[in-house]
Design a protein around this motif. Structure first.
Motif, PDB file in Angstrom:
ATOM      1  N   ILE A   9       0.840  -1.207   0.000  1.00 24.25           N
ATOM      2  CA  ILE A   9       0.000   0.000   0.000  1.00 24.25           C
ATOM      3  C   ILE A   9       0.878   1.262   0.000  1.00 24.25           C
ATOM      4  O   ILE A   9       0.705   2.151  -0.823  1.00 24.25           O
ATOM      5  CB  ILE A   9      -0.958  -0.003   1.218  1.00 24.25           C
ATOM      6  N   VAL A  24      -0.440   7.593  -1.636  1.00 19.55           N
ATOM      7  CA  VAL A  24      -0.608   7.294  -0.212  1.00 19.55           C
ATOM      8  C   VAL A  24       0.312   8.182   0.627  1.00 19.55           C
ATOM      9  O   VAL A  24       1.515   8.198   0.433  1.00 19.55           O
ATOM     10  CB  VAL A  24      -0.309   5.798   0.057  1.00 19.55           C
ATOM     11  N   LEU A  67      -6.118  -0.232  -4.361  1.00 24.10           N
ATOM     12  CA  LEU A  67      -6.066  -0.647  -2.961  1.00 24.10           C
ATOM     13  C   LEU A  67      -6.826  -1.949  -2.710  1.00 24.10           C
ATOM     14  O   LEU A  67      -6.286  -2.913  -2.156  1.00 24.10           O
ATOM     15  CB  LEU A  67      -6.625   0.494  -2.096  1.00 24.10           C
ATOM     16  N   THR A  77     -12.422  -2.180   2.584  1.00 26.38           N
ATOM     17  CA  THR A  77     -11.999  -0.788   2.791  1.00 26.38           C
ATOM     18  C   THR A  77     -13.212   0.063   3.130  1.00 26.38           C
ATOM     19  O   THR A  77     -14.305  -0.189   2.625  1.00 26.38           O
ATOM     20  CB  THR A  77     -11.348  -0.192   1.517  1.00 26.38           C
TER      21      THR A  77
END
Ligand code: PLP
Lengths: 389, 169
Positions: free
Chosen positions: B93, B99, B131, B140
């Motif tokens: 990630i 990010v 993601l 998520t």
């Protein structure tokens, strides 16, 4: 005009207005001014303390308190002094909550002075001391601390000034305007004089929490001194609460009773919401005080070195948030220096003579202002020093 | 994790620089009563040990026309992998440019991921395409930031003008 002034009492007519006021007026209307002339913290009162006052208003605590102040606050004050300075005071009979240390000084003097009684006032000092002695009917006897002794009064000076009318020694350590603080040993020497001549010590300990490298000793903590000490302090400086107008005075029961009579008639009681705020400050404000102290210390180091580099020699103060550099190298008197600095560089400093004759030859620079402002102020003063040389 | 032992003065320098990284070594020397050489040494030590990771400016992008952007805080549930636990997924990630931060959390989800983009669409695209497709990501939950009041200890748009009178005793 003449007629109207004649209504004023003679002793009030004779009273000199504070030199600080004059300087304040001189800055009126000026812009882009950096002030090192402020005698109060640049921090805002910690939020939890402000919130405590807001909540007290919400809860309707809007009436008078006991004359001596909320008992819960007096208990917190007693705990604080006991824990930090190892002196115990009875919250019921030895502590009075006042409208700032200012009122505390006033009622202390009015409580102890008969007409003509003398008070040894160690100068340079806070502007109110000598005038308040006069207003209380006493006679201020000035004892000058000098730069040669790091602005610390020497016992033989006090000894020389004592007469059979002397009632008290008025002293402030750490000091406004010099930042100088007496060591425990030096305090003991002062105490010896007090004991020998049976004098009271009126000790203004408002900067006790703003001491940077050493431990603080209260006059009341010195052996045999609590019975002859009137300890004045407050919340203005350490908790950044100047505008709340709250202080306190601790003294033996009999003296407290006397002060309380004056306080009762003149003031009734200190502001209720401020008292609620101060309880929170004493209970939970120590972390904030520690942070503020750390920040002042860094700024003290910065300004002392910067001024010394420019030839404005100054003593490294142990406490408070002032430096008191000598301006001797410029050949100017303190008012000329301050006025010229204000007009050419727009930096405000306070002429040393505002704090007594012995302050002449110096200016007071407060470092209770942001690092960015201090840096700019130092730049401007450096420029000023280059121009005049 | 190797912990670095620092003196009180070294910690103080780190604290000062955390608040204002623009202070020069000369200023720092004056503030702490050390020599410039000593400060140079200490700053070097803080940098080499990665105690000071980077010097940053806090920029309020919402002030700049056309640069407001969007920030999303995404709660990510993950199946930990044998031997590497969460580290592997976390790395997959945080490698993404979009990010800004990734934290392992206690509580009802595992990773807290902060993502910045130009538009809601761009962030939505990142979440659905990048993601949620990472192996080990179970679910998520995306929260968009509507307004930043305080960030990293700094209140945006606080009224910090000096309210004191210019000269006082
Ligand atoms: C030495 C000294 N005493 C007393 C005071 C007055 O404090 P307060 O705000 O508690 O009246 C000051 C404030 O400048 C001070 O410097």
């Amino acid at each position: 005009m003449e007629l109207k002034t004649s209504y004023l009492a003679k002793h009030v007519r004779q009273l000199q207005p504070s030199g600080i006021r004059k300087f304040f007026d001189a800055t009126a209307g000026m812009t882009d001014v950096i002030s090192l002339g402020v005698g109060e913290p640049d921090f805002v009162t910690p939020w939890n303390v402000r919130e405590a006052a807001i909540l007290s208003l919400k809860d309707g605590f809007t009436s008078y308190t006991a004359n001596a102040g909320l008992i819960e606050l007096r208990e917190e004050i007693a705990n604080y002094i006991d824990e930090n300075y190892c002196v115990s005071y009875d919250p019921e009979s030895e502590i009075t909550v006042t409208v700032g240390a200012s009122e505390a000084i006033d009622i202390a003097l009015r409580a102890i002075l008969d007409p003509g009684d003398e008070v040894l006032v160690v100068e340079p000092c806070f502007v109110s001391y000598a005038p308040l002695v006069t207003l209380a009917g006493g006679v201020p006897v000035i004892v000058e601390s000098s730069r040669d002794h790091d602005f610390k009064v020497r016992p033989e000076q006090l000894e020389d000034a004592v007469t059979d009318r002397t009632k008290a020694i008025m002293i402030c350590s750490p000091n406004n305007p010099t930042g100088s603080m007496l060591s425990r040993d030096e305090m003991e020497q002062v105490c010896k004089v007090a004991k020998k001549h049976d004098l009271l010590i009126l000790s203004d300990e408002i900067y006790a929490e703003l001491v940077y490298d050493e431990l603080y000793t209260s006059f009341a903590a010195i052996e045999g001194m609590q019975e002859r000490t009137i300890l004045v302090s407050g919340f203005s400086k350490d908790l950044a609460m100047t505008g709340w107008r709250l202080g306190f005075v601790c003294a033996p029961k009999e003296i407290t009773e006397g002060m309380l009579k004056i306080h009762q008639y003149a003031i009734m009681c200190a502001s209720t919401m401020a008292q609620h705020a101060a309880i929170e400050g004493l209970k939970n404000g120590r972390r904030d005080v520690t942070e503020m102290r750390k920040s002042y210390r860094q700024r003290r180091n910065y300004i002392v070195q910067s001024l010394n580099e420019m030839g404005l020699t100054c003593y490294k103060p142990e406490g408070a948030f002032y430096t008191f550099p000598s301006i001797e190298s410029t050949g100017m008197d303190s008012e000329t220096f301050a006025t010229r600095l204000l007009h050419t560089e727009r930096v405000v400093v306070v002429p040393g003579n505002a704090f007594g004759k012995s302050g002449e030859g110096h200016v007071r620079c407060s470092y209770a202002t942001s690092m960015a402002q201090l840096q700019e102020a130092m730049k401007r003063i450096r420029h000023f020093m280059e121009e005049i040389n | 994790m190797i912990y670095v032992k620092l003196t009180a003065t070294e910690i103080e320098i780190a604290e000062i620089l955390e608040k204002d990284a623009r202070l020069t070594n000369e200023d720092l020397a004056k503030m702490t009563d050390l020599s410039i050489d000593q400060i140079t040494q200490i700053v070097k030590k803080l940098e080499e040990t990665k105690v000071i990771v980077r010097y940053v400016s806090l920029v309020d992008w919402t002030k700049i026309d056309g640069h407001q952007g969007v920030t999303a805080m995404i709660d990510v549930k993950v199946t930990p992998k044998r031997d590497v636990g969460f580290n592997d997924v976390a790395e997959r990630i945080y490698r993404h440019r979009e990010v800004k931060s990734v934290y392992l959390m206690s509580g009802t989800y595992d990773l807290s991921v902060q993502v910045e983009g130009h538009s809601v669409n761009e962030v939505a695209h990142f979440v659905s395409q990048k993601l949620s497709t990472i192996e080990g990501v179970i679910s998520t939950t995306t929260h968009f930031v509507l307004k930043k009041f305080k960030h990293d200890g700094t209140i945006y748009d606080s009224d910090d003008h000096d309210k004191r009178i210019v000269v006082s005793p």
